[in-house]
Each structure stands twice: as C-alpha cells, then as structure tokens.
Design an enzyme around this catalytic site. Structure first.
Site, PDB file in Angstrom:
ATOM      1  N   LYS A  15       0.828  -1.217   0.000  1.00 39.36           N
ATOM      2  CA  LYS A  15       0.000   0.000   0.000  1.00 39.36           C
ATOM      3  C   LYS A  15       0.859   1.262   0.000  1.00 39.36           C
ATOM      4  O   LYS A  15       0.557   2.223  -0.683  1.00 39.36           O
ATOM      5  CB  LYS A  15      -0.908   0.064   1.254  1.00 39.36           C
ATOM      6  CG  LYS A  15      -1.865  -1.087   1.407  1.00 39.36           C
ATOM      7  CD  LYS A  15      -2.798  -0.867   2.600  1.00 39.36           C
ATOM      8  CE  LYS A  15      -2.116  -0.681   3.951  1.00 39.36           C
ATOM      9  NZ  LYS A  15      -1.377  -1.850   4.453  1.00 39.36           N
ATOM     10  N   ARG A  90      -8.510   1.058  10.592  1.00 37.40           N
ATOM     11  CA  ARG A  90      -8.007  -0.302  10.800  1.00 37.40           C
ATOM     12  C   ARG A  90      -8.913  -1.140  11.670  1.00 37.40           C
ATOM     13  O   ARG A  90      -8.510  -2.204  12.147  1.00 37.40           O
ATOM     14  CB  ARG A  90      -6.646  -0.245  11.466  1.00 37.40           C
ATOM     15  CG  ARG A  90      -5.575  -0.132  10.444  1.00 37.40           C
ATOM     16  CD  ARG A  90      -4.258  -0.434  11.079  1.00 37.40           C
ATOM     17  NE  ARG A  90      -3.273   0.194  10.261  1.00 37.40           N
ATOM     18  CZ  ARG A  90      -2.016  -0.169  10.213  1.00 37.40           C
ATOM     19  NH1 ARG A  90      -1.566  -1.125  10.951  1.00 37.40           N
ATOM     20  NH2 ARG A  90      -1.193   0.456   9.422  1.00 37.40           N
ATOM     21  N   ARG A 132      12.191  -5.568   4.152  1.00 35.82           N
ATOM     22  CA  ARG A 132      11.853  -4.182   3.783  1.00 35.82           C
ATOM     23  C   ARG A 132      12.809  -3.194   4.439  1.00 35.82           C
ATOM     24  O   ARG A 132      13.145  -3.302   5.608  1.00 35.82           O
ATOM     25  CB  ARG A 132      10.416  -3.892   4.232  1.00 35.82           C
ATOM     26  CG  ARG A 132       9.991  -2.471   3.962  1.00 35.82           C
ATOM     27  CD  ARG A 132       8.506  -2.330   4.059  1.00 35.82           C
ATOM     28  NE  ARG A 132       7.995  -2.444   5.411  1.00 35.82           N
ATOM     29  CZ  ARG A 132       6.714  -2.270   5.727  1.00 35.82           C
ATOM     30  NH1 ARG A 132       5.827  -2.043   4.785  1.00 35.82           N
ATOM     31  NH2 ARG A 132       6.318  -2.363   6.971  1.00 35.82           N
ATOM     32  N   ARG A 165      12.470  -0.936   9.894  1.00 33.80           N
ATOM     33  CA  ARG A 165      11.584  -0.484  10.964  1.00 33.80           C
ATOM     34  C   ARG A 165      11.682  -1.400  12.166  1.00 33.80           C
ATOM     35  O   ARG A 165      11.877  -2.598  12.031  1.00 33.80           O
ATOM     36  CB  ARG A 165      10.136  -0.484  10.461  1.00 33.80           C
ATOM     37  CG  ARG A 165       9.783   0.786   9.727  1.00 33.80           C
ATOM     38  CD  ARG A 165       8.437   0.731   9.101  1.00 33.80           C
ATOM     39  NE  ARG A 165       7.414   0.062   9.899  1.00 33.80           N
ATOM     40  CZ  ARG A 165       6.153  -0.046   9.522  1.00 33.80           C
ATOM     41  NH1 ARG A 165       5.771   0.461   8.373  1.00 33.80           N
ATOM     42  NH2 ARG A 165       5.280  -0.657  10.282  1.00 33.80           N
ATOM     43  N   ARG A 176       1.368  -8.541  13.933  1.00 28.61           N
ATOM     44  CA  ARG A 176       0.640  -7.533  13.152  1.00 28.61           C
ATOM     45  C   ARG A 176      -0.371  -8.190  12.210  1.00 28.61           C
ATOM     46  O   ARG A 176      -1.441  -7.640  11.961  1.00 28.61           O
ATOM     47  CB  ARG A 176       1.632  -6.651  12.372  1.00 28.61           C
ATOM     48  CG  ARG A 176       2.309  -5.638  13.315  1.00 28.61           C
ATOM     49  CD  ARG A 176       3.615  -5.105  12.765  1.00 28.61           C
ATOM     50  NE  ARG A 176       3.487  -4.358  11.543  1.00 28.61           N
ATOM     51  CZ  ARG A 176       4.473  -4.227  10.649  1.00 28.61           C
ATOM     52  NH1 ARG A 176       5.641  -4.805  10.837  1.00 28.61           N
ATOM     53  NH2 ARG A 176       4.280  -3.523   9.570  1.00 28.61           N
TER      54      ARG A 176
HETATM   55  P1  AMP Z   1       2.096   0.660   9.585  1.00 26.67           P
HETATM   56  O1  AMP Z   1       3.214   1.621   9.341  1.00 26.67           O
HETATM   57  O2  AMP Z   1       0.862   1.046   8.833  1.00 26.67           O
HETATM   58  O3  AMP Z   1       2.471  -0.777   9.365  1.00 26.67           O
HETATM   59  O4  AMP Z   1       1.725   0.809  11.148  1.00 26.67           O
HETATM   60  C1  AMP Z   1       2.668   0.514  12.138  1.00 26.67           C
HETATM   61  C2  AMP Z   1       1.988   0.393  13.496  1.00 26.67           C
HETATM   62  O5  AMP Z   1       1.386   1.651  13.851  1.00 26.67           O
HETATM   63  C3  AMP Z   1       0.833  -0.618  13.558  1.00 26.67           C
HETATM   64  O6  AMP Z   1       1.303  -1.939  13.800  1.00 26.67           O
HETATM   65  C4  AMP Z   1       0.021  -0.059  14.743  1.00 26.67           C
HETATM   66  O7  AMP Z   1       0.629  -0.379  15.984  1.00 26.67           O
HETATM   67  C5  AMP Z   1       0.153   1.449  14.538  1.00 26.67           C
HETATM   68  N1  AMP Z   1      -0.944   1.981  13.686  1.00 26.67           N
HETATM   69  C6  AMP Z   1      -0.862   2.437  12.397  1.00 26.67           C
HETATM   70  N2  AMP Z   1      -2.056   2.845  11.951  1.00 26.67           N
HETATM   71  C7  AMP Z   1      -2.937   2.647  12.966  1.00 26.67           C
HETATM   72  C8  AMP Z   1      -4.326   2.841  13.118  1.00 26.67           C
HETATM   73  N3  AMP Z   1      -5.088   3.316  12.130  1.00 26.67           N
HETATM   74  N4  AMP Z   1      -4.870   2.527  14.325  1.00 26.67           N
HETATM   75  C9  AMP Z   1      -4.141   2.048  15.339  1.00 26.67           C
HETATM   76  N5  AMP Z   1      -2.830   1.806  15.258  1.00 26.67           N
HETATM   77  C10 AMP Z   1      -2.224   2.097  14.078  1.00 26.67           C
END
Ligand code: AMP
Length: 218
Positions: A15, A90, A132, A165, A176
């Site tokens: 994405k 989410r 990644r 990351r 996740r």
């Molecule tokens: P991402 O970079 O999208 O993979 O997000 C990394 C982490 O940020 C996730 O595993 C969650 O812990 C937190 N996170 C990101 N977006 C959200 C969201 N919309 N609601 C809650 N936690 C989020």
C-alpha cells in the site's frame, strides 16, 4: 471534484509504495497513520510513548489518539481537494469514527470515498516485511530480496540511510497479521456492502498494480 481514497490491506501488501506514487501523480496528500505515529514516537511526547507501547507489540494504538491525529491532519488546507488514507481505518470502530470525521470535514458536500482493498496471498508477506528497508530521508521503500541494491545501506534515489523499521522483525510481523485479521479484515465487508470497495490484485509487479489501480479509479 474532491477525491477521498482509502487503502486497506495486510502489512507488507504494498500500500505504501502505491499510495506514494498516486499521491505524487494526483497531487493529493498521502496520510499514513503508521508514519504519523512514528513521528509522534520520535518527538518523545507522552502520547508518543503511549503509542510505542502498542506499536512495539504489533497492536493497534488506542482509537482516541489515532482519531485525534487523523482529525487534525484531515482538517489541514492541503486536504481541501482530497486525500489518500493509508493504514486508516483499521477497525470497525475506526471506520465509524471516520464517518463522523468526514461528515464534519465535508459538511454538506456529498462525497463517496473509494476504498482499495489490496488482496495478496499472505505466505509471502512476512518475508517481504523482514526484507523491507526504507529511506530515513525521502521515505523510498526497498525490498532487499527483490531489488538488487549496490549498497544495502544507502537510498538509490537520494543517498539517505536505509533503515529497517523496529516492528519489521519476524515476531512482531506475525503479531501484526493476527491484529490485521482480527481487527481490520471486518471493515472490508462493511465497505463492500456500501459499494465503496474496489479489489486490487497486490501480488503483481509494482507497475502493473499501479496501472490497475489507476484504471479502477471512479
Ligand atoms: P504501519 O506503518 O501502517 O504498518 O503501522 C505501524 C503500526 O502503527 C501498527 O502496527 C500499529 O501499531 C500502529 N498503527 C498504524 N495505523 C494505525 C491505526 N489506524 N490505528 C491504530 N494503530 C495504528
């Protein structure tokens, strides 16, 4: 016409790569809650410390904090012509919170957001996540396995340092996915019933996915 795009898909489904390309071409802000939360963590604020305690374990950050961040961001002037949401909502709860935020922001304008669901076989995803790397300067995303970089520590676009990351370890990545299937997957049905959903085959190569994505825009 204002464009509101929402991207839903499991971690590692690509994405981020596609939304960045779309943002550049359509000149729409790319709003990625994961990055906004990482910025909050890096700032060392109390909210950042709270967020980190959930992110480090692959759990969702509490809705109050995420809603506040999203509402602030969507109220900014650069979102007047639309935006691209990546990683939000989410959960069903967040999807309902977004309905309320959009009612407030769009006022009497009748806008139907378009939701792109990135469908991909999950077998390959953990491998994608652990390989990644992203540029700490320009945000470009690389996969060490599929893209043969001359130097695996430097960005080929801007020379910035490439970083893995903190939550792209195998252990947190697996958690996740569990969170995704439990919390996020139910919103796909919800958006499908509303007629907002377009499915995208995210197992293809980057350029083909992007071509299909643009072809699916209503
Ligand atoms: P991402 O970079 O999208 O993979 O997000 C990394 C982490 O940020 C996730 O595993 C969650 O812990 C937190 N996170 C990101 N977006 C959200 C969201 N919309 N609601 C809650 N936690 C989020």
């Amino acid at each position: 016409m204002k464009k509101e795009f929402i991207f839903v898909g499991p971690p590692g489904s690509g994405k981020g790569t596609q939304t960045k390309m779309l943002s550049k071409e359509f000149n729409l802000p790319h709003i990625d809650t994961g990055s906004l939360l990482r910025e909050e963590v890096a700032s060392g604020s109390e909210e950042g410390r709270l967020a980190a305690s959930f992110m480090d374990n692959g759990n969702l950050v509490p809705i109050d904090l995420v809603s506040k961040i999203i509402k602030n961001r969507l109220s900014k002037k650069d979102c007047e012509n639309g935006f691209i949401l990546d990683g939000y909502p989410r959960s069903s709860e967040q999807a309902l919170a977004l309905d309320e935020i959009l009612k407030e922001i769009d006022k009497e304008e009748k806008i139907t957001p378009q939701v792109f669901y990135f469908e991909v076989n999950q077998d390959k995803l953990v491998e994608r996540l652990v390989n990644r790397r992203s540029c700490s300067k320009c945000g470009a995303i690389y996969n060490l396995k599929t893209m043969k970089l001359k130097d695996e520590t430097k960005c080929e676009k801007c020379g910035g340092d490439l970083k893995r990351r903190d939550d792209d370890t195998e252990e947190v990545a697996v958690k996740r996915f569990t969170t995704y299937f439990k919390e996020t997957a139910p919103i796909i049905d919800m958006y499908k019933k509303r007629g907002w959903l377009s499915s995208i085959d995210a197992s293809l190569d980057i350029d083909t996915i992007y071509k299909n994505l643009k072809g699916a825009i209503k």
